[in-house]
Design a protein around this motif. Structure first.
Motif, PDB file in Angstrom:
ATOM      1  N   LEU A   1       0.778  -1.237   0.000  1.00 43.03           N
ATOM      2  CA  LEU A   1       0.000   0.000   0.000  1.00 43.03           C
ATOM      3  C   LEU A   1       0.814   1.295   0.000  1.00 43.03           C
ATOM      4  O   LEU A   1       0.285   2.354  -0.343  1.00 43.03           O
ATOM      5  CB  LEU A   1      -0.957   0.010   1.194  1.00 43.03           C
ATOM      6  N   LYS A   2       2.081   1.225   0.384  1.00 38.56           N
ATOM      7  CA  LYS A   2       2.894   2.439   0.446  1.00 38.56           C
ATOM      8  C   LYS A   2       3.014   3.065  -0.943  1.00 38.56           C
ATOM      9  O   LYS A   2       3.338   2.396  -1.916  1.00 38.56           O
ATOM     10  CB  LYS A   2       4.283   2.115   0.999  1.00 38.56           C
ATOM     11  N   GLY A   3       2.702   4.359  -1.016  1.00 43.86           N
ATOM     12  CA  GLY A   3       2.829   5.094  -2.265  1.00 43.86           C
ATOM     13  C   GLY A   3       1.581   5.143  -3.121  1.00 43.86           C
ATOM     14  O   GLY A   3       1.574   5.803  -4.157  1.00 43.86           O
ATOM     15  N   VAL A   4       0.504   4.470  -2.724  1.00 47.45           N
ATOM     16  CA  VAL A   4      -0.748   4.540  -3.485  1.00 47.45           C
ATOM     17  C   VAL A   4      -1.259   5.979  -3.435  1.00 47.45           C
ATOM     18  O   VAL A   4      -1.324   6.587  -2.373  1.00 47.45           O
ATOM     19  CB  VAL A   4      -1.805   3.559  -2.914  1.00 47.45           C
ATOM     20  N   ASP A   5      -1.590   6.527  -4.607  1.00 42.96           N
ATOM     21  CA  ASP A   5      -2.009   7.926  -4.713  1.00 42.96           C
ATOM     22  C   ASP A   5      -3.502   8.030  -5.010  1.00 42.96           C
ATOM     23  O   ASP A   5      -4.063   7.190  -5.704  1.00 42.96           O
ATOM     24  CB  ASP A   5      -1.218   8.606  -5.823  1.00 42.96           C
TER      25      ASP A   5
ATOM     26  N   THR B   1      -0.883  11.127  -1.693  1.00 41.93           N
ATOM     27  CA  THR B   1      -1.164  10.146  -0.648  1.00 41.93           C
ATOM     28  C   THR B   1      -2.581   9.614  -0.872  1.00 41.93           C
ATOM     29  O   THR B   1      -3.252   9.982  -1.824  1.00 41.93           O
ATOM     30  CB  THR B   1      -0.997  10.748   0.763  1.00 41.93           C
ATOM     31  N   SER B   2      -3.013   8.728  -0.006  1.00 42.33           N
ATOM     32  CA  SER B   2      -4.354   8.128  -0.071  1.00 42.33           C
ATOM     33  C   SER B   2      -4.616   7.451   1.265  1.00 42.33           C
ATOM     34  O   SER B   2      -3.715   7.353   2.103  1.00 42.33           O
ATOM     35  CB  SER B   2      -4.412   7.082  -1.182  1.00 42.33           C
TER      36      SER B   2
ATOM     37  N   ASP C   1      -2.179   4.570   1.508  1.00 46.18           N
ATOM     38  CA  ASP C   1      -0.838   5.074   1.789  1.00 46.18           C
ATOM     39  C   ASP C   1      -0.725   5.536   3.237  1.00 46.18           C
ATOM     40  O   ASP C   1       0.279   5.274   3.903  1.00 46.18           O
ATOM     41  CB  ASP C   1      -0.506   6.231   0.842  1.00 46.18           C
ATOM     42  N   GLN C   2      -1.760   6.191   3.735  1.00 49.35           N
ATOM     43  CA  GLN C   2      -1.761   6.634   5.133  1.00 49.35           C
ATOM     44  C   GLN C   2      -1.724   5.442   6.081  1.00 49.35           C
ATOM     45  O   GLN C   2      -1.077   5.481   7.121  1.00 49.35           O
ATOM     46  CB  GLN C   2      -2.958   7.538   5.429  1.00 49.35           C
TER      47      GLN C   2
ATOM     48  N   ALA D   1      -0.266   2.575   5.424  1.00 47.11           N
ATOM     49  CA  ALA D   1       1.127   2.111   5.381  1.00 47.11           C
ATOM     50  C   ALA D   1       1.997   2.972   6.305  1.00 47.11           C
ATOM     51  O   ALA D   1       2.826   2.455   7.060  1.00 47.11           O
ATOM     52  CB  ALA D   1       1.658   2.131   3.949  1.00 47.11           C
ATOM     53  N   LYS D   2       1.812   4.282   6.261  1.00 42.09           N
ATOM     54  CA  LYS D   2       2.577   5.181   7.127  1.00 42.09           C
ATOM     55  C   LYS D   2       2.264   4.941   8.596  1.00 42.09           C
ATOM     56  O   LYS D   2       3.153   4.969   9.447  1.00 42.09           O
ATOM     57  CB  LYS D   2       2.307   6.635   6.743  1.00 42.09           C
TER      58      LYS D   2
END
Length: 79
Positions: free
Chosen positions: A55-59, A65-66, A69-70, A72-73
């Motif tokens: 999921l990291k980097g999905v826009d 971000t998305s 992505d959030q 993943a963070k």
């Protein structure tokens, strides 16, 4: 329970637990209900590292971000 305040997305927070390095009890506060519920069901029981990898980097709409992505963070921060 981990609580992560999101940035740059429609969702405001992500709540989750990590048990034996697996994501459990994932819920999003705000955001697109169908998408966030679907995402929650898809990653339930998946390893933290696998969720981050996928999921990291999905826009979303060019925001940089998305919600995925959030998540993943949030998981990286929780590690």
């Amino acid at each position: 329970m981990h609580v992560y305040k999101t940035h740059g997305t429609c969702s405001r927070e992500i709540h989750f637990d990590i048990v034996d390095n697996k994501v459990t009890n994932l819920t999003f506060i705000g955001g697109c209900a169908g998408n966030t519920l679907g995402l929650s069901k898809l990653v339930e029981g998946m390893s933290v590292d696998e969720v981050i990898k996928r999921l990291k980097g999905v826009d979303c709409k060019g925001k940089g971000t998305s919600c995925p992505d959030q998540l993943a963070k949030a998981l990286e921060e929780a590690k």
